[in-house]
Design an enzyme around this catalytic site. Structure first.
Site, PDB file in Angstrom:
ATOM      1  N   CYS A 103       0.792  -1.045  -0.255  1.00 60.13           N
ATOM      2  CA  CYS A 103      -0.107  -0.079  -0.197  1.00 60.13           C
ATOM      3  C   CYS A 103       1.090   1.177   0.192  1.00 60.13           C
ATOM      4  CB  CYS A 103      -1.215   0.083   0.794  1.00 60.13           C
ATOM      5  SG  CYS A 103      -2.820   1.056   1.645  1.00 60.13           S
ATOM      6  N   ARG A 140     -12.991   6.277   0.079  1.00 63.80           N
ATOM      7  CA  ARG A 140     -11.655   5.101   0.612  1.00 63.80           C
ATOM      8  C   ARG A 140     -11.896   3.480  -0.298  1.00 63.80           C
ATOM      9  NH1 ARG A 140      -7.044   6.882   2.952  1.00 63.80           N
ATOM     10  NH2 ARG A 140      -6.726   5.075   3.478  1.00 63.80           N
ATOM     11  N   HIS A 223      -3.641  -5.653   2.596  1.00 64.16           N
ATOM     12  CA  HIS A 223      -3.233  -5.729   4.013  1.00 64.16           C
ATOM     13  C   HIS A 223      -3.463  -7.275   4.282  1.00 64.16           C
ATOM     14  CE1 HIS A 223      -1.998  -1.320   4.622  1.00 64.16           C
ATOM     15  NE2 HIS A 223      -3.192  -0.977   4.176  1.00 64.16           N
TER      16      HIS A 223
HETATM   17  N1  GLN Z   1      -2.259   6.911   2.594  1.00 63.91           N
HETATM   18  C1  GLN Z   1      -2.494   5.892   1.574  1.00 63.91           C
HETATM   19  C2  GLN Z   1      -3.514   5.509   1.062  1.00 63.91           C
HETATM   20  O1  GLN Z   1      -4.209   6.069   1.238  1.00 63.91           O
HETATM   21  C3  GLN Z   1      -1.821   4.308   1.693  1.00 63.91           C
HETATM   22  C4  GLN Z   1      -3.162   3.559   2.610  1.00 63.91           C
HETATM   23  C5  GLN Z   1      -2.335   2.307   3.608  1.00 63.91           C
HETATM   24  O2  GLN Z   1      -1.267   2.489   3.164  1.00 63.91           O
HETATM   25  N2  GLN Z   1      -3.166   1.360   4.109  1.00 63.91           N
HETATM   26  O3  GLN Z   1      -4.338   5.426  -0.169  1.00 63.91           O
END
Ligand code: GLN
Length: 274
Positions: A103, A140, A223
């Site tokens: 990520c 998101r 993840h």
């Molecule tokens: N901050 C980054 C995003 O929002 C990565 C998020 C993460 O590593 N889970 O895309």
């Protein structure tokens, strides 16, 4: 000639980049998974925690690199320190040192990451990709994910042709995990996707790609952590690291992955795949 591993003690140094700042949604479990799968085979491991201010020398001596994800704020802090190490990391990746970048870490390897507030974090320009976060008001990309691997070698112990015979939901050619990111990543021409999205958003929720592969380095939005529920991926990283270090083919004795595959197949079932 293939060598069975026992009883020759092999060792692997795992470089964990920014464990304090770049580790979210269980990412640290990937380091534990790599350690355990080595330990169960008599392979000695040393984990180097490479936190802010770490010495280049410590990174260069790693056989396998891992970096987890983080929120925009942590990424901004890490970006300053990482910039000074980008040459070394780039050389190691070019040289085929295996690595897993999850990520936010994966986003760092590209040209840039545009944060939710519009500020740009310059990337290391190692992977041919860029990432745009359309902002807090945009959805998101979160939830469980299932991916069909595009990278046949990664499909455990199979030849290219075997990959095409495997049913859609065969655990050997799928990855499952959990994603939560605002950033949308777009791959350039000089990089391949890690997989095709079966369920979930993946890189950008549009082009059905997930992750990226460049030499022996893998970026992914998964993840969970990703490796415990995808033991074939963990073993692939360990095998590549050992073969690079010891310059010979390595054959692993299989482990009893009953629980791992139960967890993997549970997610596939939950997402009604196959
Ligand atoms: N901050 C980054 C995003 O929002 C990565 C998020 C993460 O590593 N889970 O895309």
């Amino acid at each position: 000639m293939n060598h069975i591993l026992y009883p020759i003690p092999y060792t692997l140094t795992i470089g964990w980049l920014y464990p304090e700042l770049m580790s979210t949604y269980g990412d640290r479990g990937n380091v534990i998974c790599l350690q355990k799968r080595c330990e169960w085979r008599g392979i000695k491991t040393e984990v180097k925690n490479l936190d802010i201010g770490f010495k280049i020398y410590d990174l260069r001596n790693c056989d396998l690199v891992f970096m987890g994800g983080a929120q925009d704020r942590q990424q901004r802090i890490v970006a300053f320190d990482l910039k000074n190490k980008s040459k070394t990391l780039g050389e190691m990746i070019e040289d085929g040192t295996p690595g897993l970048y999850i990520c936010g870490a994966y986003q760092f390897l590209g040209k840039y990451y545009k944060e939710a507030d519009g500020r740009i974090i310059d990337g290391l320009c190692i992977f041919d990709l860029f990432t745009d976060n359309p902002g807090e008001k945009s959805q998101r990309l979160t939830g469980n994910v299932a991916v069909r691997l595009c990278h046949p070698e990664l499909v455990s112990g199979s030849q290219q042709e075997r990959d095409s015979d495997l049913p859609q939901n065969d655990s050997a050619c799928t990855l499952v995990g959990f994603e939560n990111h605002g950033g949308r990543t777009y791959l350039g021409k000089n990089i391949k996707a890690l997989g095709t999205v079966l369920k979930g958003f993946g890189n950008n929720g549009k082009d059905k790609t997930e992750g990226a592969v460049y030499k022996n380095s893998f970026g992914s939005y998964l993840h969970g952590p990703i490796l415990p529920k995808n033991p074939h991926f963990a073993d692939f990283l360990i095998k590549v690291a050992l073969e690079k270090k010891y310059k010979k083919n390595i054959t692993f004795s299989p482990l009893d992955d009953f629980l791992e595959l139960q967890a993997h197949n549970f997610i596939l079932k939950k997402l009604q795949i196959g």
